[in-house]
Scaffold this motif. Sequence first.
Motif, PDB file in Angstrom:
ATOM      1  N   GLU A 248       0.844  -1.192   0.000  1.00  0.00           N
ATOM      2  CA  GLU A 248       0.000   0.000   0.000  1.00  0.00           C
ATOM      3  C   GLU A 248       0.883   1.247   0.000  1.00  0.00           C
ATOM      4  N   PRO A 249       0.768   2.104  -0.999  1.00  0.00           N
ATOM      5  CA  PRO A 249       1.538   3.353  -0.970  1.00  0.00           C
ATOM      6  C   PRO A 249       1.260   4.119   0.313  1.00  0.00           C
ATOM      7  N   THR A 262      12.277  -0.343   6.840  1.00  0.00           N
ATOM      8  CA  THR A 262      12.259   0.061   8.231  1.00  0.00           C
ATOM      9  C   THR A 262      10.985  -0.445   8.895  1.00  0.00           C
ATOM     10  N   VAL A 263      11.095  -0.733  10.194  1.00  0.00           N
ATOM     11  CA  VAL A 263       9.965  -1.224  10.974  1.00  0.00           C
ATOM     12  C   VAL A 263       9.518  -0.106  11.900  1.00  0.00           C
ATOM     13  N   PHE A 269       7.820  -0.598   6.275  1.00  0.00           N
ATOM     14  CA  PHE A 269       7.859   0.255   5.095  1.00  0.00           C
ATOM     15  C   PHE A 269       9.116  -0.032   4.281  1.00  0.00           C
ATOM     16  N   VAL A 270       8.971   0.119   2.963  1.00  0.00           N
ATOM     17  CA  VAL A 270      10.092  -0.058   2.045  1.00  0.00           C
ATOM     18  C   VAL A 270      10.125   1.148   1.113  1.00  0.00           C
ATOM     19  N   GLY A 271      11.311   1.687   0.885  1.00  0.00           N
ATOM     20  CA  GLY A 271      11.462   2.841   0.007  1.00  0.00           C
ATOM     21  C   GLY A 271      11.344   2.492  -1.460  1.00  0.00           C
ATOM     22  N   ARG A 278       3.893   0.369   2.251  1.00  0.00           N
ATOM     23  CA  ARG A 278       3.734  -0.452   3.455  1.00  0.00           C
ATOM     24  C   ARG A 278       3.507  -1.900   3.035  1.00  0.00           C
ATOM     25  N   LEU A 279       4.303  -2.816   3.561  1.00  0.00           N
ATOM     26  CA  LEU A 279       4.126  -4.225   3.249  1.00  0.00           C
ATOM     27  C   LEU A 279       2.890  -4.768   3.954  1.00  0.00           C
TER      28      LEU A 279
END
Length: 311
Positions: A248-249, A262-263, A269-271, A278-279
């Motif tokens: 999800e963006p 990052t958690v 979240f992943v850049g 968001r995973l």
Amino acid sequence: MRLVFAGTPAVAVPALDALLASGHDVVAVVTRPDRRAGRGRKVAASPVAERVRAADVELLQPERATDEAFVARLAELAPDCCPVVAYGALLQALVLAIPRHGWVNLHFSVLPAWRGAAPVQHALRAGDDVTGATVFQLVPEMDAGPVYGTVTESVRPRDTAGELLDRLASGGAELLVRVLDGIADGSVVAVPQPADGVSYAPKITSADAQVDWRQPAHAVDRQVRALTPVPGAWTTVHGQRLKLGPVEPADPDVDLAPGQLTVAKAGVFVGTATAPVRLGTVQPQGRPSMDAGAWARGARGVEGAVLGAPA
């Protein structure tokens, strides 16, 4: 009409059910042979074969559609028409010529857009707002035959390929029955496809399914949804494959390099090239699918890791 239906995966079952419930006579069903599948490599029947075995209909499973015994049996059955949905094998001119009304294919796009094996996946990845299903006459050239009818379907903002395909399979099944009714009473005539607007949807490869985090967030989102549930988008973490469910963006309030993870309290979240994503769910190699937060809390060294980087 006397029909011989051809199809293999689950997406073909709604059309088969609709034909079995129609006024037409389904005298046989053609599907791919049972194959070994899964971790245990057990022999498994196709979804269409499983459905047919619960009905009083002859089942044909040739290794190749050119097998002499299959061609002879098809000729003996003398079908008026052969509807086909995702059968999974090329049909040669000898076989196409047997039914007097030919082979009529249900394809999950509005032709001539997205000819090929993976129309729904390619439509989602391209960001199409509308797609649909087309019933057309099979010819030797791939998905190029004249069209009997179409239905359209809006693409919803969070659709996965599985969700969209379910709706197209249902609407397409109804269209297929209407077309066959029209062929039977002479009220439907196939119209050649336009020369403009042709695009192609080749089979998705494993390389196609690997996420490139240097893409913008909206492109990553589309790619993952387009490949859910199969074959599944994937990336790597510390060299191990990680399968991804829909992402999800997210709001661009986290400064992350492409692929950097990052958690946070709000999620994992992943850049990307733009905002982070968001995973949702992930599936580590050799393990079941799980919530990304649970995975990240239990995995070592994922904070700050760059997904897709070499080990």
